[in-house]
Motif scaffolding. Structure first.
Motif, PDB file in Angstrom:
ATOM      1  N   LEU A  50       0.840  -1.199   0.000  1.00 35.31           N
ATOM      2  CA  LEU A  50       0.000   0.000   0.000  1.00 35.31           C
ATOM      3  C   LEU A  50       0.874   1.247   0.000  1.00 35.31           C
ATOM      4  O   LEU A  50       1.849   1.346   0.733  1.00 35.31           O
ATOM      5  N   GLY A  51       0.491   2.205  -0.855  1.00 30.02           N
ATOM      6  CA  GLY A  51       1.244   3.447  -0.981  1.00 30.02           C
ATOM      7  C   GLY A  51       2.322   3.406  -2.034  1.00 30.02           C
ATOM      8  O   GLY A  51       2.894   4.452  -2.381  1.00 30.02           O
ATOM      9  N   ALA A  52       2.619   2.210  -2.579  1.00 33.26           N
ATOM     10  CA  ALA A  52       3.721   2.089  -3.537  1.00 33.26           C
ATOM     11  C   ALA A  52       3.477   2.888  -4.816  1.00 33.26           C
ATOM     12  O   ALA A  52       4.427   3.386  -5.431  1.00 33.26           O
ATOM     13  N   PHE A  53       2.221   3.043  -5.205  1.00 33.82           N
ATOM     14  CA  PHE A  53       1.951   3.715  -6.470  1.00 33.82           C
ATOM     15  C   PHE A  53       2.220   5.217  -6.424  1.00 33.82           C
ATOM     16  O   PHE A  53       2.204   5.885  -7.456  1.00 33.82           O
ATOM     17  N   ARG A  54       2.471   5.755  -5.243  1.00 28.19           N
ATOM     18  CA  ARG A  54       2.900   7.157  -5.155  1.00 28.19           C
ATOM     19  C   ARG A  54       4.236   7.376  -5.864  1.00 28.19           C
ATOM     20  O   ARG A  54       4.581   8.496  -6.202  1.00 28.19           O
ATOM     21  N   GLN A  55       4.975   6.292  -6.048  1.00 21.20           N
ATOM     22  CA  GLN A  55       6.320   6.381  -6.633  1.00 21.20           C
ATOM     23  C   GLN A  55       6.302   6.407  -8.163  1.00 21.20           C
ATOM     24  O   GLN A  55       7.367   6.455  -8.777  1.00 21.20           O
ATOM     25  N   TYR A  56       5.097   6.380  -8.785  1.00 22.67           N
ATOM     26  CA  TYR A  56       4.980   6.319 -10.236  1.00 22.67           C
ATOM     27  C   TYR A  56       4.241   7.570 -10.731  1.00 22.67           C
ATOM     28  O   TYR A  56       3.017   7.540 -10.920  1.00 22.67           O
ATOM     29  N   PRO A  57       4.939   8.660 -10.951  1.00 20.79           N
ATOM     30  CA  PRO A  57       4.270   9.932 -11.252  1.00 20.79           C
ATOM     31  C   PRO A  57       3.508   9.954 -12.572  1.00 20.79           C
ATOM     32  O   PRO A  57       2.600  10.767 -12.745  1.00 20.79           O
ATOM     33  N   ASN A  58       3.842   9.057 -13.496  1.00 20.08           N
ATOM     34  CA  ASN A  58       3.200   9.066 -14.816  1.00 20.08           C
ATOM     35  C   ASN A  58       2.284   7.864 -15.039  1.00 20.08           C
ATOM     36  O   ASN A  58       1.868   7.598 -16.168  1.00 20.08           O
ATOM     37  N   LEU A  59       1.949   7.165 -13.968  1.00 21.80           N
ATOM     38  CA  LEU A  59       1.079   5.993 -14.077  1.00 21.80           C
ATOM     39  C   LEU A  59      -0.317   6.401 -14.542  1.00 21.80           C
ATOM     40  O   LEU A  59      -0.902   7.349 -14.023  1.00 21.80           O
ATOM     41  N   THR A  60      -0.867   5.654 -15.500  1.00 24.48           N
ATOM     42  CA  THR A  60      -2.215   5.961 -15.997  1.00 24.48           C
ATOM     43  C   THR A  60      -3.161   4.764 -15.914  1.00 24.48           C
ATOM     44  O   THR A  60      -4.378   4.935 -16.018  1.00 24.48           O
ATOM     45  N   CYS A  61      -2.633   3.540 -15.734  1.00 22.50           N
ATOM     46  CA  CYS A  61      -3.517   2.373 -15.680  1.00 22.50           C
ATOM     47  C   CYS A  61      -2.895   1.273 -14.828  1.00 22.50           C
ATOM     48  O   CYS A  61      -1.695   1.002 -14.922  1.00 22.50           O
ATOM     49  N   ILE A  62      -3.732   0.643 -13.992  1.00 24.59           N
ATOM     50  CA  ILE A  62      -3.342  -0.529 -13.201  1.00 24.59           C
ATOM     51  C   ILE A  62      -4.278  -1.671 -13.575  1.00 24.59           C
ATOM     52  O   ILE A  62      -5.499  -1.522 -13.520  1.00 24.59           O
ATOM     53  N   SER A  63      -3.704  -2.805 -13.922  1.00 23.22           N
ATOM     54  CA  SER A  63      -4.500  -4.007 -14.177  1.00 23.22           C
ATOM     55  C   SER A  63      -4.320  -4.982 -13.033  1.00 23.22           C
ATOM     56  O   SER A  63      -3.197  -5.314 -12.649  1.00 23.22           O
ATOM     57  N   SER A  64      -5.434  -5.452 -12.465  1.00 25.96           N
ATOM     58  CA  SER A  64      -5.368  -6.531 -11.487  1.00 25.96           C
ATOM     59  C   SER A  64      -4.904  -7.804 -12.183  1.00 25.96           C
ATOM     60  O   SER A  64      -5.160  -8.010 -13.380  1.00 25.96           O
ATOM     61  N   LEU A  65      -4.232  -8.667 -11.444  1.00 31.42           N
ATOM     62  CA  LEU A  65      -3.843  -9.971 -11.977  1.00 31.42           C
ATOM     63  C   LEU A  65      -4.931 -11.019 -11.755  1.00 31.42           C
ATOM     64  O   LEU A  65      -4.684 -12.218 -11.904  1.00 31.42           O
ATOM     65  N   GLY A  66      -6.121 -10.564 -11.398  1.00 33.47           N
ATOM     66  CA  GLY A  66      -7.241 -11.469 -11.208  1.00 33.47           C
ATOM     67  C   GLY A  66      -8.549 -10.743 -11.434  1.00 33.47           C
ATOM     68  O   GLY A  66      -8.582  -9.577 -11.847  1.00 33.47           O
ATOM     69  N   ALA A  67      -9.647 -11.439 -11.109  1.00 31.13           N
ATOM     70  CA  ALA A  67     -10.965 -10.839 -11.293  1.00 31.13           C
ATOM     71  C   ALA A  67     -11.264  -9.799 -10.225  1.00 31.13           C
ATOM     72  O   ALA A  67     -12.018  -8.857 -10.457  1.00 31.13           O
ATOM     73  N   GLY A  68     -10.704  -9.961  -9.022  1.00 29.31           N
ATOM     74  CA  GLY A  68     -10.968  -9.038  -7.922  1.00 29.31           C
ATOM     75  C   GLY A  68     -10.100  -7.795  -8.004  1.00 29.31           C
ATOM     76  O   GLY A  68      -8.957  -7.837  -8.483  1.00 29.31           O
ATOM     77  N   VAL A  69     -10.630  -6.690  -7.506  1.00 27.55           N
ATOM     78  CA  VAL A  69      -9.869  -5.433  -7.494  1.00 27.55           C
ATOM     79  C   VAL A  69      -9.894  -4.770  -6.124  1.00 27.55           C
ATOM     80  O   VAL A  69      -9.355  -3.680  -5.955  1.00 27.55           O
ATOM     81  N   ASP A  70     -10.497  -5.413  -5.124  1.00 29.19           N
ATOM     82  CA  ASP A  70     -10.551  -4.807  -3.790  1.00 29.19           C
ATOM     83  C   ASP A  70      -9.160  -4.579  -3.218  1.00 29.19           C
ATOM     84  O   ASP A  70      -8.937  -3.634  -2.458  1.00 29.19           O
ATOM     85  N   HIS A  71      -8.218  -5.428  -3.585  1.00 30.68           N
ATOM     86  CA  HIS A  71      -6.844  -5.274  -3.099  1.00 30.68           C
ATOM     87  C   HIS A  71      -6.192  -4.009  -3.648  1.00 30.68           C
ATOM     88  O   HIS A  71      -5.254  -3.471  -3.052  1.00 30.68           O
ATOM     89  N   ILE A  72      -6.677  -3.523  -4.778  1.00 25.65           N
ATOM     90  CA  ILE A  72      -6.181  -2.265  -5.345  1.00 25.65           C
ATOM     91  C   ILE A  72      -6.968  -1.086  -4.791  1.00 25.65           C
ATOM     92  O   ILE A  72      -6.390  -0.080  -4.356  1.00 25.65           O
ATOM     93  N   LEU A  73      -8.287  -1.223  -4.767  1.00 27.13           N
ATOM     94  CA  LEU A  73      -9.138  -0.099  -4.361  1.00 27.13           C
ATOM     95  C   LEU A  73      -8.968   0.285  -2.905  1.00 27.13           C
ATOM     96  O   LEU A  73      -9.291   1.417  -2.524  1.00 27.13           O
ATOM     97  N   LYS A  74      -8.450  -0.615  -2.074  1.00 27.69           N
ATOM     98  CA  LYS A  74      -8.276  -0.268  -0.666  1.00 27.69           C
ATOM     99  C   LYS A  74      -7.084   0.656  -0.435  1.00 27.69           C
ATOM    100  O   LYS A  74      -6.892   1.157   0.670  1.00 27.69           O
ATOM    101  N   ASP A  75      -6.296   0.887  -1.473  1.00 28.77           N
ATOM    102  CA  ASP A  75      -5.146   1.792  -1.370  1.00 28.77           C
ATOM    103  C   ASP A  75      -5.623   3.220  -1.609  1.00 28.77           C
ATOM    104  O   ASP A  75      -6.011   3.569  -2.733  1.00 28.77           O
ATOM    105  N   PRO A  76      -5.608   4.083  -0.600  1.00 28.86           N
ATOM    106  CA  PRO A  76      -6.127   5.444  -0.758  1.00 28.86           C
ATOM    107  C   PRO A  76      -5.200   6.364  -1.545  1.00 28.86           C
ATOM    108  O   PRO A  76      -5.581   7.495  -1.871  1.00 28.86           O
ATOM    109  N   ASP A  77      -3.991   5.899  -1.863  1.00 29.09           N
ATOM    110  CA  ASP A  77      -3.002   6.768  -2.488  1.00 29.09           C
ATOM    111  C   ASP A  77      -2.938   6.649  -4.004  1.00 29.09           C
ATOM    112  O   ASP A  77      -2.029   7.197  -4.633  1.00 29.09           O
ATOM    113  N   ILE A  78      -3.877   5.924  -4.601  1.00 33.31           N
ATOM    114  CA  ILE A  78      -3.902   5.830  -6.064  1.00 33.31           C
ATOM    115  C   ILE A  78      -4.643   7.037  -6.617  1.00 33.31           C
ATOM    116  O   ILE A  78      -5.814   7.249  -6.298  1.00 33.31           O
ATOM    117  N   PRO A  79      -3.997   7.851  -7.451  1.00 37.45           N
ATOM    118  CA  PRO A  79      -4.648   9.062  -7.977  1.00 37.45           C
ATOM    119  C   PRO A  79      -5.937   8.741  -8.724  1.00 37.45           C
ATOM    120  O   PRO A  79      -6.059   7.687  -9.371  1.00 37.45           O
TER     121      PRO A  79
END
Length: 309
Positions: A50-79
Motif C-alpha cells: 500500500l502506498g507504492a503507487f505514489r512512486q509512479y508519477p506518470n502511471l495511468t492504468c493498473i490491471s489486477s492480476l485477477g478478477a478481484g480489485v478490492d486489493h487495489i481499491l483499498k489503497d487510498p493513495d492511487i490518484p
C-alpha cells in the motif's frame, strides 16, 4: 514503454514467462527493481505494498492480476485519474463454476460426513436430497456468478440469483436490490457468496442475514473473507440454524493455525483455490490493455471506483 509488476506473496515468474513468450521485446520490470519509475505508465498488481503507487508519477492504468480489485481499491493513495482494470478470463470462470458445483454436491451427498466416519469406521448411510428438491442462491451475478448459476442449473438444481441491479438469466429466478434480499435468502437451502467486496457488501454474511436462510441451510463463501462475520457463523452452526459451511476465503490468509475453523466438524476449509488466474490464458487481455494504454484508449474491463467492480 515498460510494464511493471507489483505483488507481495505471489510468485510472479509465471506472469513474466507468459508475457515475454507472447512479446519477447516487451520492457517488463518487477517491483522493487523497476527503476526509473518515471517511465512507467502501466502496472500489473496483486496485493501490492500500500502506498507504492505514489512512486509512479506518470502511471495511468493498473490491471489486477485477477478478477478481484478490492486489493487495489483499498489503497487510498492511487490518484483518481489512474484507470483500474480487471481480468475476465474463461479459464477462471470455468474453474469457479466447477469448484462451486463440487462443493454443492459434496454437501448434498454428505461426503464430508462420510470422510469423518472413516476415522471411526462408522457405517451409517444417510438420507439425501435430490438436486431437483434443493434451491441454491447465488449472491453476486457478475461474470463468475452468472457462470456458477448456469452450471448449477444445468445439473437440475433450482437456482436463484441476487444482484444489486436487475438482471435476467434464462432458467434462473432473479432478485435485485435491498428490497428483494430477504425473499432471496428465505428460499436458499444453499447460499453461495460471489459478491465483489465493497463498503456495501462487507460483512453482509452476518447473523441478521444468515438467520433469514431456512433452518439447516449451508453456506459457501468463495468471494472474500471480509464478507463473512466469522463469530456469527460459529454461533449459528452451534445453534443448528446452519448445517455447515465451505469456506475458501478468509479475513486473514493464510488462515492462522489457531483459528477455530480448522477443527470445526461442520466447516470445510480450502486455501483460496476456487479459481486462480491462468497467465497463459490471460496474457492476451493484459497486452491488449497495455496497447490501449499506449494509444490513450480506455482499457477492457474498466472498473468503476464508485461501484467497486
Amino acid at each position: 514503454m515498460p510494464i511493471t509488476i507489483l505483488s507481495q506473496g505471489r510468485n510472479v515468474e509465471p506472469w513474466v514467462k507468459a508475457l515475454k513468450e507472447k512479446r519477447p521485446d516487451l520492457d517488463l520490470r518487477v517491483y522493487p527493481e523497476d527503476q526509473p519509475r518515471e517511465e512507467i505508465t502501466f502496472a500489473l498488481a496483486w496485493g501490492h505494498p500500500l502506498g507504492a503507487f505514489r512512486q509512479y508519477p506518470n502511471l495511468t492504468c493498473i490491471s489486477s492480476l485477477g478478477a478481484g480489485v478490492d486489493h487495489i481499491l483499498k489503497d487510498p493513495d492511487i490518484p483518481e485519474q489512474v484507470q483500474i482494470a480487471r481480468i475476465k478470463d474463461e479459464d477462471l470462470t470455468t474453474d469457479m463454476a466447477n469448484f462451486t458445483m463440487a462443493l454443492v454436491l459434496n454437501h448434498l451427498r454428505d461426503l464430508h460426513t462420510y470422510k469423518a466416519a472413516e476415522e471411526t469406521q462408522t457405517w451409517k448411510p444417510l438420507r439425501y436430497k435430490r438436486n431437483a428438491d434443493v434451491t441454491v442462491g447465488v449472491m453476486g451475478i457478475g461474470t463468475l456468478g452468472s457462470a456458477v448459476a448456469q452450471r448449477l442449473s444445468s445439473i437440475g438444481l433450482r437456482v436463484t440469483g441476487w444482484a444489486n441491479s436487475a438482471k435476467q438469466i434464462e432458467g434462473i429466478g432473479m432478485y435485485a436490490g435491498a428490497g428483494e434480499l430477504d425473499a432471496f435468502l428465505n428460499a436458499a437451502d444453499v447460499l453461495i457468496c460471489l459478491l465483489p467486496l465493497t463498503p456495501d457488501t462487507a460483512n453482509i454474511l452476518n447473523k441478521e442475514n444468515l438467520l433469514k436462510l431456512p433452518k439447516g441451510a449451508f453456506l459457501i463463501n468463495v468471494a472474500r473473507g471480509e464478507h463473512l462475520v466469522e463469530e456469527n457463523l460459529l454461533e449459528l452452526l452451534e445453534t443448528g440454524h446452519l448445517s455447515g459451511a465451505s469456506l475458501d476465503v478468509f479475513r486473514e490468509e493464510p488462515l492462522p493455525e489457531s483459528h477455530p475453523f480448522w477443527s470445526h466438524p461442520k466447516i470445510n476449509v480450502t486455501p483460496h483455490i476456487a479459481s486462480v488466474t491462468n497467465p497463459e490464458s490471460a496474457v492476451d487481455q493484459i497486452l491488449e490493455n497495455y496497447d490501449r494504454n499506449q494509444r490513450g484508449e480506455e482499457p477492457l474491463n474498466l472498473v468503476s471506483r464508485t461501484r467497486g467492480y
